[in-house]
Write a protein that holds these residues in place. Structure first.
Motif, mmCIF file in Angstrom:
data_model
loop_
_atom_site.group_PDB
_atom_site.id
_atom_site.type_symbol
_atom_site.label_atom_id
_atom_site.label_comp_id
_atom_site.label_asym_id
_atom_site.label_seq_id
_atom_site.Cartn_x
_atom_site.Cartn_y
_atom_site.Cartn_z
ATOM 1 N N UNK A 1 0.866 -1.176 0.000
ATOM 2 C CA UNK A 1 0.000 0.000 0.000
ATOM 3 C C UNK A 1 0.901 1.224 0.000
ATOM 4 N N UNK A 2 0.954 1.913 -1.126
ATOM 5 C CA UNK A 2 1.811 3.093 -1.203
ATOM 6 C C UNK A 2 3.272 2.702 -1.145
ATOM 7 N N UNK A 3 4.068 3.570 -0.559
ATOM 8 C CA UNK A 3 5.506 3.351 -0.464
ATOM 9 C C UNK A 3 5.875 2.964 0.952
ATOM 10 N N UNK A 4 6.466 1.798 1.093
ATOM 11 C CA UNK A 4 6.988 1.383 2.387
ATOM 12 C C UNK A 4 5.967 0.832 3.357
ATOM 13 N N UNK A 5 4.758 0.510 2.883
ATOM 14 C CA UNK A 5 3.736 -0.029 3.785
ATOM 15 C C UNK A 5 3.078 -1.258 3.173
ATOM 16 N N UNK A 6 2.595 -2.129 4.043
ATOM 17 C CA UNK A 6 1.971 -3.370 3.606
ATOM 18 C C UNK A 6 0.685 -3.591 4.386
ATOM 19 N N UNK A 7 -0.335 -4.071 3.687
ATOM 20 C CA UNK A 7 -1.598 -4.434 4.314
ATOM 21 C C UNK A 7 -1.618 -5.943 4.515
ATOM 22 N N UNK A 8 -1.743 -6.362 5.759
ATOM 23 C CA UNK A 8 -1.805 -7.784 6.102
ATOM 24 C C UNK A 8 -3.249 -8.123 6.439
#
Length: 712
Positions: free
Chosen positions: A657-664
């Motif tokens: 999600x975007x730059x440098x983020x992750x949705x778990x």
């Protein structure tokens, strides 16, 4: 930086700053982690402008911003507070916000009320995850920003290192306007990179002189980057070409372009601040670089039917549109509403329309009423200094708004309007409480209603199933503050109790059972016999009642009675007292009596039949399972996934999600996530966020089921 139109705002120690025009107002929110020095900076600016005599303590021994009783006891900011001052004829409303993630509701309210933001970063501590997230939020809406590096006189301060961190995390457009001059660990003053002057604070008064040759290389290093950054944001396309060809650029031109870039939110100057140093420079950035309310986009406004209204502007003579950004109440003083006026003019004793804010799911009722307001005042700590009016663009305190709550819109009675509410985070930490005594119980409801009116991040739940009173909070610190206020402000003592998660029961297999209700006590007795077959349904199957009576062995009028009795027993449960779900019950035989059979007799027979069935086949306890969506920085994805697995969770997948983020995404039992709001914050260093929604019920593992059944 060049001076702007000063307007006619006036203010001095003991008097309330006032403004008649929006272009003479600056609304600035201070953002930064706890301990960064926001409150100290506010007090230094108030002292520098003569609003208070000296920074630190004012009347009643309380600081200007941290005057709430909880803040005084805990020595930390937990509330939004406004401190007005004037500088060169501009009224500045400084909005001091809490630095804890638990109080992000007040922080977002501050962002709503402001037209620009000062990001306060400690030279000794750097930047936390919450500050970084808020910078990104401001970027999305184009809010003008500047950075103030505080505590440059601290023994662990490292200006160059913190500046580099700001430029790395906050991105392009971050550049220093001044460099600190440090001698023997003491900050004597600042060097202006554009003017190339040394502003000396050593004597307490700000004086100007040449910086000396020792600082030439340092000035040149930072000055070149600053000028290039300003020129890149300039609307004069020839400026870069002239600069690259070696032509000197007039400092006045650079300052004008700098002010325009800051005002439109594309350039972010960095200013230093320490004890007695940098206040003038911060005030100059605010008054000359930050926009007035006239230049800030108006939030979306609708009429009460939801139709967009587009003819409202920041005009003192326009229709009244104001918003309650903070509500405080006191058992003795009453309710005070902090209001940002977006359009029109607010005056004492006028009647306004109060429109609701759409948070009924959290215990905040929607409003659609007319109210007569009391006095208007300019807040400063506990002081409320009366003012004659609040014009478009200003922030004022309003007394006696008995119905209005945080997030409500105030508008003209003849033309009721509603502002779209700002984004408010969901409280995800459930805390069960109960009154310690009967006297506390009698006062608890009223005290909680006042807390709910003040705090839109608090959700109050009376769980009819578990019979528990649950406060849904933002975190542990938020909970502590709420319970502290209940005790000290309202005299209500409560205690925390173990939270009960509502479980369900179901049958683990198929069986037949009989319910026999035969009693003869003289006169009319009771006679009802029913034979049922029970079988489990798939998860989410609910309840089915099947009538297979033939030959009238159970009269038609009593078949609904059997179903009613079965449903009543299912609601009470048959093992641990939890409601029963996902069951099919088939009535296939029975007996009746011409005199003694009745509706109630067959209801009881149905209940007895279900209980007998529970003694013949295993019954299962079912637990609720939630779907979790966890947004976290990439660095913490592994830790989050491992933690979810340890909570009996099933990770369904991840996506960037975007730059440098992750949705778990995961499915996790509710029993395992009652404190997840606290644990995720700890795991992700304050950068993680999650949402949850009920998915289904699943059988509890046998070891937990036995424990729950015994407890039930």
């Amino acid at each position: 930086m060049a001076e702007k139109n000063s307007g006619n705002a006036v203010g001095a120690a003991g008097r309330a700053p006032a403004a008649d025009r929006a272009d003479a107002i600056r609304n600035v929110v201070l953002v930064g982690h706890s301990g960064a020095g926001k409150t100290t900076l506010v007090e230094q600016l108030l002292a520098a402008t003569g609003t208070i005599q000296r920074p630190g303590r004012v009347e009643d021994g309380n600081t200007v911003s941290d005057f709430d009783e909880v803040e005084v006891r805990q020595q930390r900011s937990v509330n939004l507070a406004v401190a007005p001052l004037t500088h060169k004829g501009i009224k500045i409303n400084l909005i001091d916000t809490p630095g804890y993630a638990d109080f992000v509701g007040d922080l977002r309210a501050g962002l709503r009320a402001a037209d620009a933001a000062l990001f306060v970063v400690s030279a000794s501590d750097g930047i936390d995850g919450l500050t970084q997230m808020l910078w990104e939020e401001c970027s999305q809406v184009g809010m003008p920003r500047a950075v103030v590096i505080t505590k440059i006189d601290h023994q662990r301060a490292n200006f160059e290192e913190v500046l580099a961190t700001c430029q790395e995390i906050f991105g392009d457009g971050v550049a220093p306007l001044y460099l600190p001059v440090i001698t023997n660990g003491h900050v004597n003053g600042l060097i202006g990179l554009l003017t190339q002057k040394f502003y000396n604070y050593a004597t307490g008064a700000r004086t100007e002189k040449e910086p000396g040759a020792d600082y030439g290389a340092q000035i040149e290093e930072h000055r070149g980057g600053l000028i290039e950054g300003i020129i890149q944001e300039s609307e004069d396309e020839s400026l870069m070409e002239r600069y690259l060809e070696g032509e000197p650029i007039d400092v006045k031109v650079l300052i004008e372009d700098l002010e325009k870039a800051v005002e439109r939110g594309s350039f972010y100057p960095v200013v230093c601040s320490g004890l007695g140093v940098g206040t003038h420079e911060v005030l100059e950035v605010i008054t000359q670089g930050f926009p007035s309310p006239l230049e800030h986009p108006m939030p979306e406004i609708t009429d009460l039917s939801g139709k967009p209204v587009r003819d409202v502007t920041c005009d003192p003579d326009g229709p009244l549109v104001a918003e309650v950004v903070k509500t405080t109440s006191d058992p003795y003083v009453g309710r005070i509403s902090l209001v940002r006026v977006f359009s029109g003019t607010l005056r004492p004793d006028m009647t306004v329309h109060v429109s609701g804010h759409g948070l009924a799911d959290r215990g905040h009722e929607d409003h659609d009423v007319d109210e007569r307001i009391g006095t208007l005042s300019c807040p400063l700590g506990k002081q409320q200094r009366p003012i004659p009016k609040g014009v478009a663009g200003d922030i004022v305190a309003v007394a006696k708004l008995a119905r209005a709550e945080t997030g409500d819109t105030l508008s003209d009675v003849e033309r009721p309007l509603l502002m779209t509410s700002w984004t408010m985070p969901d409280p995800l930490l459930p805390v069960a409480i109960r009154a310690r005594s009967k006297a506390d119980e009698d006062k608890l409801a009223q005290a909680l209603s006042r807390l709910v009116a003040e705090d839109p991040t608090l959700r109050l739940e009376n769980n009819a199933e578990t019979k528990q009173l649950v406060l849904w909070c933002m975190g542990e610190a938020h909970t502590d503050v709420l319970l502290d206020r209940l005790s000290k402000r309202y005299g209500v003592e409560v205690e925390r109790i173990d939270l009960r998660v509502p479980l369900r029961e179901t049958f683990g297999g198929r069986c037949q059972a009989m319910g026999r209700n035969v009693k003869q006590t003289g006169g009319h007795g009771q006679y009802a016999i029913c034979h049922i077959e029970v079988e489990p349904l798939p998860s989410g199957g609910g309840f089915e009642f099947v009538d297979k009576i033939v030959g009238g062995v159970v009269p038609r009028q009593f078949i609904p009675s059997v179903e009613k009795g079965v449903r009543a027993q299912m609601e009470r449960g048959v093992v641990a007292g939890y409601p029963m779900v996902d069951v099919r019950v088939t009535l296939y035989d029975g007996k009746a009596h011409s005199v003694d059979s009745s509706d109630m007799a067959f209801q009881i027979a149905g209940q007895l039949a279900l209980k007998e069935a529970a003694s013949k086949v295993p019954t299962l306890l079912l637990e609720p399972v939630d779907e979790l969506s966890v947004l976290v920085a990439d660095d913490y994805v592994g830790s989050v996934m491992s933690d979810l697995s340890s909570r009996r969770g099933r990770v369904l997948g991840t996506e960037p999600v975007g730059t440098g983020r992750t949705l778990v995404r995961a499915e996790v039992p509710e029993l395992e996530i009652t404190r997840y709001a606290i644990d995720l914050r700890s795991m992700s260093h304050g950068t993680g966020a999650f949402t949850r929604s009920f998915l289904r019920y699943e059988p509890l593992p046998p070891n937990l089921a036995n424990k729950m059944a015994a407890a039930g």
